[in-house]
Design an enzyme around this catalytic site. Structure first.
Site, mmCIF file in Angstrom:
data_model
loop_
_atom_site.group_PDB
_atom_site.id
_atom_site.type_symbol
_atom_site.label_atom_id
_atom_site.label_comp_id
_atom_site.label_asym_id
_atom_site.label_seq_id
_atom_site.Cartn_x
_atom_site.Cartn_y
_atom_site.Cartn_z
ATOM 1 C CG MET A 78 -2.014 -1.097 1.074
ATOM 2 S SD MET A 78 -3.566 -0.749 1.933
ATOM 3 C CE MET A 78 -2.990 -0.651 3.625
ATOM 4 C CG HIS A 101 7.142 -2.105 2.098
ATOM 5 N ND1 HIS A 101 6.991 -0.974 2.861
ATOM 6 C CD2 HIS A 101 5.962 -2.767 2.170
ATOM 7 C CE1 HIS A 101 5.767 -0.941 3.366
ATOM 8 N NE2 HIS A 101 5.127 -2.022 2.966
ATOM 9 C CG MET A 142 11.232 -1.115 9.970
ATOM 10 S SD MET A 142 12.363 -1.036 8.565
ATOM 11 C CE MET A 142 13.854 -0.482 9.408
ATOM 12 C CB SER A 190 3.211 2.574 6.072
ATOM 13 O OG SER A 190 3.788 1.706 5.115
#
Length: 282
Positions: free
Chosen positions: A30, A37, A186, A188
């Site tokens: 996303m 990521h 971690m 977002s």
């Protein structure tokens, strides 16, 4: 770097380059990319001649409209980060209309009960949204392998179950959690924390590692009560849930079984920012 916003153009391009039977690796995201990521991308690039990453904030998996509105959208910065892994990665950054054709609603899935545990109890409809978008992306990209982080372990198991039940020809690869230096997983969402909150959030991983030690000699119920007491002493944090469950069915551990693998799951609010984490207990 190739960037596609239209599924028709993406599928045509992938059909043209995969005729030599080269495998396609896929990392659905996303956006608001971080090192976790990028580690998934690195794994895919190392193992597949073709790697695709999707960047799409999926509206059907948000049960809180405010959470959807505040979710960071940083496409330009994301592309710059992707380039640090490889210029050859293919980016699919569609619009809501390109994915849902004017009807952003979820399919309904039966995940054999996985959807009723933990996140499913606090985020109604969330996993139908996850199943819907992942299935749709798999149909568009047609990957051989798809890479997911273990931080969202329940989601990982949901995707595995959906892939199995829908008989999709994709192998799901779970990859280790990437953590900040203080242990915070971690995410977002970490970008919405102040520096002080980010530092204080180290208590989440610290508590989880201590819970793992305690589980070696204590019952799941005793460990759970201890975790609740820890967060009760920290008014800046609101514990939504802490649960010890078996990895396969995600059912709460009532009595330890030596043949099962167990995992601790947690969800905590820090100033209205919801953080999750998990740790293997075996």
């Amino acid at each position: 770097m190739l960037i596609f916003n239209n599924q028709r153009e993406l599928t045509a391009y992938l059909a043209s380059v995969s005729q030599n039977k080269a495998t396609v690796g896929f990392v659905p995201t996303m956006g608001a990319l971080h090192q976790g990521h990028l580690s998934l991308l690195q794994e895919s690039v190392a193992r597949n001649p073709i790697t695709v990453i999707s960047i799409f904030v999926n509206p059907t998996q948000f049960n809180n409209p405010d959470d959807l509105a505040k979710y960071p959208r940083t496409l330009e910065a994301d592309i710059a980060k992707i380039k640090t892994v490889s210029d050859a990665i293919i980016v699919y950054a569609p619009s809501v209309d390109d994915i849902y054709k004017g009807h952003p609603v979820s399919e309904h899935f039966d995940f054999d009960g996985l959807e009723h545990q933990m996140e499913g109890q606090f985020r109604p409809g969330h996993f139908d949204g996850v199943g819907t978008i992942v299935k749709r992306l798999f149909e568009i990209v047609k990957p051989n392998f798809a890479y997911f982080g273990e931080k969202d372990f329940q989601q990982l198991q949901i995707v595995r179950k959906m892939t199995e039940k829908e008989k999709l020809p994709v192998t799901i690869i779970g990859c280790p959690i990437f953590r900040e230096p203080n242990g915070l997983a971690m995410s977002s969402r970490n970008e919405r924390l102040t520096e002080a909150e980010r530092a204080e959030a180290a208590i989440i991983y610290k508590t989880m590692t201590e819970a793992k030690k305690r589980f070696a000699t204590q019952s799941a119920a005793a460990v759970t009560q201890w975790v609740k007491k820890v967060f009760a002493k920290h008014p800046k944090f609101t514990l939504e849930y802490f649960q010890i469950a078996d990895e396969a069915a995600l059912l709460p551990c009532i009595r330890k079984n030596k043949t099962k693998k167990y995992r601790a799951f947690i969800a905590v609010f820090v100033n209205n920012v919801r953080l999750i984490d998990t740790i293997s207990l075996n």
